[in-house]
Design a protein around this motif. Sequence first.
Motif, short mmCIF file in Angstrom:
data_model
loop_
_atom_site.label_atom_id
_atom_site.label_comp_id
_atom_site.label_asym_id
_atom_site.label_seq_id
_atom_site.Cartn_x
_atom_site.Cartn_y
_atom_site.Cartn_z
N ARG A 22 43.47 95.26 36.96
CA ARG A 22 44.36 94.10 36.94
C ARG A 22 43.87 93.11 35.88
NH1 ARG A 22 47.58 94.70 41.34
NH2 ARG A 22 46.68 95.78 43.14
N THR A 23 44.82 92.58 35.14
CA THR A 23 44.49 91.63 34.08
C THR A 23 45.32 90.37 34.24
OG1 THR A 23 46.12 92.64 32.60
CG2 THR A 23 43.83 93.41 32.42
N ALA A 24 44.83 89.29 33.66
CA ALA A 24 45.52 88.01 33.72
C ALA A 24 46.05 87.64 32.35
CB ALA A 24 44.57 86.92 34.24
N GLU A 25 47.06 86.79 32.34
CA GLU A 25 47.59 86.27 31.09
C GLU A 25 47.93 84.80 31.26
OE1 GLU A 25 51.67 87.62 30.11
OE2 GLU A 25 51.51 88.85 31.93
N TRP A 26 48.12 84.14 30.13
CA TRP A 26 48.40 82.71 30.16
C TRP A 26 49.90 82.45 30.01
CZ3 TRP A 26 44.94 79.18 31.55
CH2 TRP A 26 43.58 79.48 31.43
N LEU A 27 50.40 81.50 30.80
CA LEU A 27 51.78 81.06 30.70
C LEU A 27 51.80 79.60 30.28
CD1 LEU A 27 53.20 82.46 34.08
CD2 LEU A 27 52.97 83.67 31.89
N GLY A 28 52.77 79.26 29.46
CA GLY A 28 52.90 77.87 29.05
C GLY A 28 53.66 77.06 30.09
N LEU A 29 53.20 75.84 30.36
CA LEU A 29 53.89 74.91 31.24
C LEU A 29 53.94 73.55 30.55
CD1 LEU A 29 55.27 74.33 33.91
CD2 LEU A 29 53.04 73.83 34.92
N PRO A 30 55.00 73.30 29.80
CA PRO A 30 55.09 72.05 29.04
C PRO A 30 55.18 70.83 29.95
CG PRO A 30 57.18 73.22 28.99
CD PRO A 30 56.20 74.14 29.64
N PRO A 31 54.83 69.66 29.47
CA PRO A 31 54.94 68.44 30.28
C PRO A 31 56.37 68.24 30.78
CG PRO A 31 53.68 68.02 28.29
CD PRO A 31 54.24 69.39 28.14
N GLY A 32 56.49 67.91 32.06
CA GLY A 32 57.80 67.72 32.66
C GLY A 32 58.46 69.01 33.11
N ARG A 47 73.09 80.39 38.14
CA ARG A 47 73.29 79.24 39.02
C ARG A 47 72.27 78.14 38.75
NH1 ARG A 47 76.85 80.46 43.27
NH2 ARG A 47 78.15 82.17 42.51
N LEU A 48 71.05 78.53 38.39
CA LEU A 48 70.01 77.52 38.17
C LEU A 48 70.32 76.58 37.01
CD1 LEU A 48 66.50 79.16 38.72
CD2 LEU A 48 67.54 77.26 39.96
N GLN A 49 71.11 77.05 36.07
CA GLN A 49 71.44 76.19 34.92
C GLN A 49 72.13 74.90 35.37
OE1 GLN A 49 70.15 77.11 32.13
NE2 GLN A 49 69.64 79.17 32.85
N GLU A 50 72.80 74.94 36.52
CA GLU A 50 73.51 73.76 37.00
C GLU A 50 72.57 72.71 37.57
OE1 GLU A 50 76.50 74.90 39.77
OE2 GLU A 50 77.03 76.74 38.69
N TRP A 51 71.37 73.14 38.04
CA TRP A 51 70.48 72.20 38.73
C TRP A 51 69.13 72.06 38.05
CZ3 TRP A 51 71.01 76.73 42.35
CH2 TRP A 51 72.33 76.85 42.81
N ALA A 52 68.95 72.70 36.90
CA ALA A 52 67.62 72.75 36.27
C ALA A 52 67.07 71.38 35.94
CB ALA A 52 67.67 73.62 35.02
N ALA A 53 67.95 70.40 35.73
CA ALA A 53 67.49 69.06 35.37
C ALA A 53 67.17 68.21 36.60
CB ALA A 53 68.55 68.36 34.52
N ASP A 54 67.44 68.70 37.79
CA ASP A 54 67.22 67.92 39.00
C ASP A 54 65.75 67.96 39.43
OD1 ASP A 54 69.92 67.49 38.97
OD2 ASP A 54 70.37 69.05 40.44
N GLU A 55 65.42 67.09 40.38
CA GLU A 55 64.08 67.09 40.96
C GLU A 55 63.89 68.36 41.79
OE1 GLU A 55 61.63 64.88 40.46
OE2 GLU A 55 62.95 63.92 39.00
N PRO A 56 62.62 68.79 41.98
CA PRO A 56 62.38 70.05 42.72
C PRO A 56 63.05 70.10 44.08
CG PRO A 56 60.37 69.34 41.65
CD PRO A 56 61.37 68.25 41.42
N GLY A 57 62.97 69.01 44.84
CA GLY A 57 63.60 69.01 46.16
C GLY A 57 65.10 69.20 46.08
N GLU A 58 65.74 68.56 45.10
CA GLU A 58 67.18 68.70 44.92
C GLU A 58 67.55 70.11 44.49
OE1 GLU A 58 69.42 66.51 45.71
OE2 GLU A 58 67.92 65.05 46.33
N VAL A 59 66.72 70.70 43.62
CA VAL A 59 66.97 72.08 43.20
C VAL A 59 66.96 73.03 44.40
CG1 VAL A 59 66.06 74.02 41.86
CG2 VAL A 59 66.08 71.73 40.87
N LEU A 60 65.97 72.85 45.27
CA LEU A 60 65.85 73.74 46.42
C LEU A 60 66.98 73.54 47.41
CD1 LEU A 60 62.00 73.44 46.90
CD2 LEU A 60 63.24 75.48 46.19
#
Length: 392
Positions: free
Chosen positions: A303-313, A339-352
């Motif tokens: 098993r190997t690991a890799e890095w993912l980018g997580l930009p600010p915000g 479907r996620l494109q409709e809520w991607a700008a919302d806060e995490p709780g609102e997205v869920l």
Amino acid sequence: MVMGLRRPSASRGAPLPGADPSETAAGEARIGTLQLALSLLVLTAGVVLLDAFTGDGLPLIPLMIVLPALASVFCTVRQTTGVAVWVTLVVVGSQLASTGAFWDVFLLLGFTALACGLGVAACAARIRHATEVARLRSAAVALQRQILRPLPVLTRQVSAYGLYEPIEEDRFVGGDIYEVVQSPHGTRVIIGDVQGKGLPAIGVGFAALGAFREAAVRETDLTAVAGAVEDAVVRHNAFSAETGEADRFVTALLLGFDDGDRVRCVNCGHLPPLLLHDGTASTVTLHRTSVPLGMADLSDEPRTAEWLGLPPGGALMVYTDGVTEARDAAGAFYPLDERLQEWAADEPGEVLRALQADLQQFSGGVRRDDIAVLVLSRPAPARGSITGSTLK
């Protein structure tokens, strides 16, 4: 989803301190005493009037002996006893003025007393059984709550909001698992899907979570954490084989968050995460995917690991296949990316919340698998902190 019990108030009728809320609820009435009394008076008046109208040819008052049996289904023992006493008094009062034969009156009164007594006994038995079931369920819920912690979970590096819906509604835990652990090496996160359903799947999930919680704090490398969980699943399968159960595996995604702008990832046969950033949702491409946990012996590659980018915000959404494999009435799969494109700008709780409602509507309320979703983002800066400037 967070679920909890209200603290009982000190008002009249509240449970005593230390009482089990589930046992208290089992003995509660489904109808208020005042409402019961008014209904009983109206019903009695109606029966008496009809009895007077029909005359001796069709006596109706004796039919009131069925009321204690009906009350035993909805009322407390005290309420059912009150109904039984009232019915007995009404029947006795009606027979005092009767000119019928002595033995007819005697048998009717005896039968009334017997029916009322059986109604009270049935009510007591119902409440006793409901209390036992509630006690067992309360213990099961308390045990299951030790498997999965309530969401959201906040650490120094991560704010984790989530949605969790087991396929079996009478349980709080299913075959999907998740955990967020603050460790000396940053925050470690796991989301996984155990093969199969039911209690055997929950057992494998519990073994994997226990190993993850220990290894996440102990191991410096994320691949070593995955290895520890792998060993736990293999040991659990070996133990289960002694009782005739089949081996099970766990598809899982392990993430490691530090204070930087990247995330360490080990993918064990799981679905890739989605990146929510700048109002859009996109699938994160994973280049290193290994076999599910519990199946390492079938692969020669470590098993190997890799890095993912997580930009600010930005935020990472990780989920199980209960989301993507949800189907509508025509058999079409749920289009999560679209479907996620409709809520991607919302806060995490609102997205869920939007995702949960949309899944419910799309599938018509029919779930075919457990559902687990985590939205992972960097915590907001503490109030009063200053970035890029200095107070003077």
